[in-house]
Write an enzyme that holds these catalytic residues in place. Sequence first.
Site, short mmCIF file in Angstrom:
data_model
loop_
_atom_site.label_atom_id
_atom_site.label_comp_id
_atom_site.label_asym_id
_atom_site.label_seq_id
_atom_site.Cartn_x
_atom_site.Cartn_y
_atom_site.Cartn_z
N THR A 202 -0.68 -43.64 84.69
CA THR A 202 -1.06 -43.25 86.04
C THR A 202 -1.72 -44.47 86.66
OG1 THR A 202 -1.47 -40.96 85.42
CG2 THR A 202 -2.60 -41.76 87.38
N ARG A 230 5.49 -28.80 85.35
CA ARG A 230 4.25 -29.26 84.75
C ARG A 230 3.50 -30.19 85.70
NH1 ARG A 230 1.80 -34.50 83.37
NH2 ARG A 230 0.24 -34.06 81.75
N ASP A 233 -3.39 -34.04 85.25
CA ASP A 233 -4.71 -34.18 85.88
C ASP A 233 -4.70 -35.00 87.16
OD1 ASP A 233 -4.13 -36.48 84.12
OD2 ASP A 233 -6.07 -37.21 84.82
N THR A 253 -6.53 -41.65 83.10
CA THR A 253 -5.13 -41.88 82.79
C THR A 253 -4.87 -41.39 81.38
OG1 THR A 253 -3.37 -43.56 82.70
CG2 THR A 253 -5.54 -44.22 81.91
#
Length: 342
Positions: A202, A230, A233, A253
């Site tokens: 991320t 799905r 976070d 991440t």
Amino acid sequence: MINRRAFLKSGLVGSLSIGSFTSLSSMAPFNYPNRSKKNAPIVISTWDFGVAANLAAWEVLKNGGRALDAVEQGVMVPEADLKNQTVGKGGFPDRDGYVTLDACIMDEFGNCGSVAAVENITHVISVARQVMEKTPHVMLVGVGARQFALENGFKEENLLTPESEKAWKEWLKEGEYKPIINIENQRFSPNKLPGNQYNHDTIGMLALDANGNLSGACTTSGMAFKMRGRVGDSPIIGAGLYVDNEIGGATATGVGEEVIRTVGSFLVVELMRQGYSPEDACKEAVERIIKKKPEKAKEIQVGFLALNKNGEYGSYALQQGFSYAVCNQEKQDTLIKGKSIY
């Protein structure tokens, strides 16, 4: 008769003199090397690709621009990078072959916007900002988020590149999802594996501008070959990103499910509020994950990155291999090896 106000005041002072100095003495000091000059702008972000993202953000910050504009412009770079298969266009698809993107953004006033499971729109960070600024909501998802994006001038495009489609078809031969730790970072990884596939990177970015205001952004294509629908976070305020302009900001991440379970980024900021340095706050958040699931923690990667109001920064991860990029007046393209538990 004792005056009630005086009694309460004396009691408060007494409690501070007895209890608080013990906890204050154990707090990590804020005077440590990982620091930008006072009142100087700074931007930090996760992973190797954060270097190029930071440079775009720095163009805003060095000219006195707002941190919010900086983080948006910064993370748009990996969103458009076709070589980056974990963020934006070119990201790995889910197990049904659909590329879905998640993002969130948060400013110095506590305003925030988020989108999740968005298809066919590249710059979802900008859609998240539009959600923040144009709607009464914090999060839009799926078809509704895409509809909102189209209504606000964003263009549809195919996000599945031939390279990512090829990797997906190769994965389909066995159809097993198992994240491989540390292949996401080739410079600092102890496991020098080829390619950039099957990871869960991320880009999370935090910035402090010349006015002393903080903002943050986070954007991803999520886990490669995830179940359809799905969401991790990254688009969740408090998990993948959190900013409190009085204290600092944090981003995460790695395997998002574990970050969500600990409300990780909010936890890091609250630990900084208690006096922890950014690095120590990130370390404590990682240790919380280990305490909850000690065996699983050895098999996954999670990393936190934090920046406080004083321009001090730090990170910590479960496994070796995590890195973060720093950009300020002194250093423009610095990549730092993050510390880890294992």
